[in-house]
Design a protein around this motif. Structure first.
Motif, PDB file in Angstrom:
ATOM      1  N   ARG A   1       0.837  -1.194   0.000  1.00  0.00           N
ATOM      2  CA  ARG A   1       0.000   0.000   0.000  1.00  0.00           C
ATOM      3  C   ARG A   1       0.874   1.247   0.000  1.00  0.00           C
ATOM      4  NH1 ARG A   1      -5.324  -0.365   0.693  1.00  0.00           N
ATOM      5  NH2 ARG A   1      -6.201  -2.411   1.150  1.00  0.00           N
ATOM      6  N   PRO A   2       0.301   2.382  -0.371  1.00  0.00           N
ATOM      7  CA  PRO A   2       1.085   3.610  -0.374  1.00  0.00           C
ATOM      8  C   PRO A   2       1.698   3.865   0.986  1.00  0.00           C
ATOM      9  CG  PRO A   2      -1.015   3.950  -1.475  1.00  0.00           C
ATOM     10  CD  PRO A   2      -1.064   2.585  -0.850  1.00  0.00           C
TER      11      PRO A   2
ATOM     12  N   LEU B   1       7.748  18.231 -11.821  1.00  0.00           N
ATOM     13  CA  LEU B   1       6.449  18.589 -11.281  1.00  0.00           C
ATOM     14  C   LEU B   1       6.513  18.406  -9.770  1.00  0.00           C
ATOM     15  CD1 LEU B   1       3.765  16.939 -13.618  1.00  0.00           C
ATOM     16  CD2 LEU B   1       4.348  19.346 -13.439  1.00  0.00           C
ATOM     17  N   ALA B   2       6.336  19.466  -9.015  1.00  0.00           N
ATOM     18  CA  ALA B   2       6.404  19.410  -7.555  1.00  0.00           C
ATOM     19  C   ALA B   2       5.020  19.713  -6.993  1.00  0.00           C
ATOM     20  CB  ALA B   2       7.425  20.403  -7.026  1.00  0.00           C
ATOM     21  N   VAL B   3       4.338  18.670  -6.490  1.00  0.00           N
ATOM     22  CA  VAL B   3       2.998  18.828  -5.929  1.00  0.00           C
ATOM     23  C   VAL B   3       3.117  18.859  -4.413  1.00  0.00           C
ATOM     24  CG1 VAL B   3       0.637  17.980  -5.961  1.00  0.00           C
ATOM     25  CG2 VAL B   3       2.172  17.414  -7.847  1.00  0.00           C
ATOM     26  N   PRO B   4       2.822  19.979  -3.750  1.00  0.00           N
ATOM     27  CA  PRO B   4       2.993  20.071  -2.296  1.00  0.00           C
ATOM     28  C   PRO B   4       2.215  18.991  -1.553  1.00  0.00           C
ATOM     29  CG  PRO B   4       2.551  22.230  -3.253  1.00  0.00           C
ATOM     30  CD  PRO B   4       2.311  21.233  -4.333  1.00  0.00           C
ATOM     31  N   VAL B   5       2.862  18.381  -0.568  1.00  0.00           N
ATOM     32  CA  VAL B   5       2.221  17.339   0.231  1.00  0.00           C
ATOM     33  C   VAL B   5       0.974  17.874   0.932  1.00  0.00           C
ATOM     34  CG1 VAL B   5       2.507  15.961   2.333  1.00  0.00           C
ATOM     35  CG2 VAL B   5       4.245  15.866   0.540  1.00  0.00           C
ATOM     36  N   VAL B   6       1.039  19.107   1.450  1.00  0.00           N
ATOM     37  CA  VAL B   6      -0.103  19.657   2.189  1.00  0.00           C
ATOM     38  C   VAL B   6      -1.287  19.939   1.284  1.00  0.00           C
ATOM     39  CG1 VAL B   6       1.325  20.659   4.010  1.00  0.00           C
ATOM     40  CG2 VAL B   6       0.824  22.006   1.954  1.00  0.00           C
ATOM     41  N   ALA B   7      -1.107  19.856  -0.032  1.00  0.00           N
ATOM     42  CA  ALA B   7      -2.207  20.086  -0.955  1.00  0.00           C
ATOM     43  C   ALA B   7      -2.966  18.811  -1.287  1.00  0.00           C
ATOM     44  CB  ALA B   7      -1.692  20.721  -2.250  1.00  0.00           C
ATOM     45  N   LEU B   8      -2.481  17.659  -0.821  1.00  0.00           N
ATOM     46  CA  LEU B   8      -3.051  16.376  -1.206  1.00  0.00           C
ATOM     47  C   LEU B   8      -3.606  15.637  -0.001  1.00  0.00           C
ATOM     48  CD1 LEU B   8      -0.169  15.219  -3.582  1.00  0.00           C
ATOM     49  CD2 LEU B   8      -2.366  16.179  -4.280  1.00  0.00           C
ATOM     50  N   ASP B   9      -4.700  14.913  -0.200  1.00  0.00           N
ATOM     51  CA  ASP B   9      -5.241  14.068   0.847  1.00  0.00           C
ATOM     52  C   ASP B   9      -4.432  12.785   1.004  1.00  0.00           C
ATOM     53  OD1 ASP B   9      -7.304  15.791   1.490  1.00  0.00           O
ATOM     54  OD2 ASP B   9      -8.627  14.961  -0.035  1.00  0.00           O
ATOM     55  N   ALA B  10      -3.842  12.289  -0.083  1.00  0.00           N
ATOM     56  CA  ALA B  10      -3.101  11.027  -0.047  1.00  0.00           C
ATOM     57  C   ALA B  10      -1.830  11.148  -0.882  1.00  0.00           C
ATOM     58  CB  ALA B  10      -3.975   9.888  -0.564  1.00  0.00           C
ATOM     59  N   PRO B  11      -0.819  11.881  -0.387  1.00  0.00           N
ATOM     60  CA  PRO B  11       0.399  12.075  -1.188  1.00  0.00           C
ATOM     61  C   PRO B  11       1.127  10.773  -1.503  1.00  0.00           C
ATOM     62  CG  PRO B  11       0.701  12.862   1.064  1.00  0.00           C
ATOM     63  CD  PRO B  11      -0.755  12.590   0.903  1.00  0.00           C
ATOM     64  N   GLY B  12       1.139   9.817  -0.551  1.00  0.00           N
ATOM     65  CA  GLY B  12       1.797   8.543  -0.814  1.00  0.00           C
ATOM     66  C   GLY B  12       1.151   7.798  -1.959  1.00  0.00           C
ATOM     67  N   ALA B  13      -0.180   7.809  -2.021  1.00  0.00           N
ATOM     68  CA  ALA B  13      -0.893   7.146  -3.109  1.00  0.00           C
ATOM     69  C   ALA B  13      -0.645   7.846  -4.439  1.00  0.00           C
ATOM     70  CB  ALA B  13      -2.388   7.101  -2.803  1.00  0.00           C
ATOM     71  N   VAL B  14      -0.559   9.175  -4.429  1.00  0.00           N
ATOM     72  CA  VAL B  14      -0.255   9.912  -5.658  1.00  0.00           C
ATOM     73  C   VAL B  14       1.130   9.531  -6.170  1.00  0.00           C
ATOM     74  CG1 VAL B  14       0.162  12.218  -6.613  1.00  0.00           C
ATOM     75  CG2 VAL B  14      -1.794  11.827  -5.108  1.00  0.00           C
TER      76      VAL B  14
ATOM     77  N   ALA C   1      -7.396   3.693 -10.713  1.00  0.00           N
ATOM     78  CA  ALA C   1      -6.662   4.812 -10.129  1.00  0.00           C
ATOM     79  C   ALA C   1      -7.453   5.520  -9.035  1.00  0.00           C
ATOM     80  CB  ALA C   1      -6.284   5.811 -11.230  1.00  0.00           C
ATOM     81  N   THR C   2      -8.751   5.710  -9.252  1.00  0.00           N
ATOM     82  CA  THR C   2      -9.567   6.409  -8.250  1.00  0.00           C
ATOM     83  C   THR C   2      -9.594   5.635  -6.939  1.00  0.00           C
ATOM     84  OG1 THR C   2     -10.959   7.376  -9.966  1.00  0.00           O
ATOM     85  CG2 THR C   2     -11.839   7.344  -7.734  1.00  0.00           C
ATOM     86  N   GLY C   3      -9.753   4.305  -7.010  1.00  0.00           N
ATOM     87  CA  GLY C   3      -9.745   3.487  -5.805  1.00  0.00           C
ATOM     88  C   GLY C   3      -8.427   3.533  -5.075  1.00  0.00           C
ATOM     89  N   LEU C   4      -7.315   3.614  -5.795  1.00  0.00           N
ATOM     90  CA  LEU C   4      -6.007   3.707  -5.155  1.00  0.00           C
ATOM     91  C   LEU C   4      -5.875   4.993  -4.360  1.00  0.00           C
ATOM     92  CD1 LEU C   4      -3.068   2.664  -4.819  1.00  0.00           C
ATOM     93  CD2 LEU C   4      -2.498   3.938  -6.886  1.00  0.00           C
ATOM     94  N   LEU C   5      -6.342   6.112  -4.925  1.00  0.00           N
ATOM     95  CA  LEU C   5      -6.187   7.404  -4.263  1.00  0.00           C
ATOM     96  C   LEU C   5      -7.168   7.603  -3.105  1.00  0.00           C
ATOM     97  CD1 LEU C   5      -5.540   9.838  -7.247  1.00  0.00           C
ATOM     98  CD2 LEU C   5      -3.911   8.600  -5.836  1.00  0.00           C
ATOM     99  N   THR C   6      -8.315   6.927  -3.151  1.00  0.00           N
ATOM    100  CA  THR C   6      -9.277   7.053  -2.054  1.00  0.00           C
ATOM    101  C   THR C   6      -9.091   5.978  -0.989  1.00  0.00           C
ATOM    102  OG1 THR C   6     -10.895   5.742  -3.299  1.00  0.00           O
ATOM    103  CG2 THR C   6     -11.003   8.155  -3.525  1.00  0.00           C
ATOM    104  N   GLY C   7      -8.146   5.060  -1.202  1.00  0.00           N
ATOM    105  CA  GLY C   7      -7.892   4.023  -0.211  1.00  0.00           C
ATOM    106  C   GLY C   7      -8.799   2.819  -0.317  1.00  0.00           C
ATOM    107  N   ASP C   8      -9.596   2.725  -1.379  1.00  0.00           N
ATOM    108  CA  ASP C   8     -10.511   1.595  -1.528  1.00  0.00           C
ATOM    109  C   ASP C   8      -9.823   0.337  -2.040  1.00  0.00           C
ATOM    110  OD1 ASP C   8     -12.574   3.207  -0.690  1.00  0.00           O
ATOM    111  OD2 ASP C   8     -13.146   3.805  -2.729  1.00  0.00           O
TER     112      ASP C   8
END
Length: 280
Positions: A7-8, A233-246, A269-276
């Motif tokens: 898992r992420p 591409l630098a996506v801030p961790v605080v901007a994401l609900d699941a940075p590890g999954a991203v 992909a959607t299930g991976l990012l939502t933890g499903d």
């Protein structure tokens, strides 16, 4: 997709930092409330406007810290997939790409915090300058008024933009807080999750000569994003609900073929990012 039960990754240190910041914000907020009510409890306790103005500034700072620390995750709303018509261009500008497009919305805690701090301390220094008199010491506070007031326009512009990480089979485009950037998966060399330092981020590194790399900083007064020294591409961790999954998703897409990217973005992909689901 390649078989894996991993898992992420999760990181507990940022969680402890969030709760620490929340506690500090609560203390600052309590002091701010006390300063606001002091003139009502002790009418002769100095300037009747200065202490409440300082209290308002401290309350704004406390609210900014609480928003940044305790913004609740919203995975069901933050991630969505839409089908792009075959005649449409991909996020990296490939004409006629089509296929599924994954939209990962970015949180607004940081721009809200900056806006609150800017407004709160602008109110404080304006009140202090007027209390001291613009023909005296108050004149020297005007630079601080301009400094904090200048934080507000860019923060408001950021809140009005549709901030998201757009991912499709050809590449990714970041419409961030103060930047618009794009990179194709075929140009990606590595994907990392950097949680240390002042700007923790999911880093999608591309080749230095990547033909798909595009980057544009968006600002009114202050640039909110640093100028990159390489195609990243630098996506801030605080901007994401699941940075590890991203990070896991970006790694998988960069290592896959075009058809496998299409399949995974459409079905997993959607299930991976939502933890499903995990990456299988």
């Amino acid at each position: 997709m390649p078989s894996s039960d991993q898992r992420p990754p999760t990181h507990h240190t940022p969680q402890r930092r969030r709760w620490g910041a929340a506690m500090i914000g609560a203390v600052i907020g309590a002091i701010g409330v006390l300063l606001v009510v002091v003139p009502f409890l002790a009418p002769d306790a100095g300037d009747p406007l200065l202490l409440p103005a300082l209290g308002v500034a401290m309350l704004a700072a406390a609210a900014a810290m609480e928003i940044g620390a305790l913004a609740l995750p919203r995975p069901a709303k933050a991630v969505s997939t839409e089908d792009s018509p075959a005649s449409a261009a991909s996020p990296v500008g490939v004409a006629g790409a089509g296929g599924p497009v994954l939209r990962v919305r970015m949180r607004t805690s940081v721009p809200w915090s900056v806006a609150l701090v800017g407004v709160g301390f602008t109110v404080f220094f304006v009140t202090a300058a007027l209390g001291m008199g613009l023909d005296g010491g108050g004149l020297f506070l005007l630079p601080f008024v301009l400094l904090f007031a200048s934080l507000v326009p860019d923060a408001v512009m950021t809140l009005l933009r549709r901030r998201a990480l757009l991912i499709d089979p050809q590449g990714a485009r970041l419409e961030g807080w103060g930047v618009s950037a794009a990179l194709a998966w075929d140009d990606v060399t590595s994907v990392d999750l950097e949680t240390r330092g002042r700007r923790p981020a999911v880093l999608v590194h591309g080749r230095d000569d990547a033909p798909s790399w595009r980057h544009h900083r968006i600002r009114i007064i202050w640039p909110t994003e640093p100028r990159p020294t390489r195609a990243t591409l630098a996506v801030p961790v605080v901007a994401l609900d699941a940075p590890g999954a991203v990070m896991v998703l970006c790694r998988e897409l960069a290592a896959s073929t075009l058809e496998r990217r299409r399949s995974f973005l459409a079905h997993g992909a959607t299930g991976l990012l939502t933890g499903d689901r995990s990456l299988v």
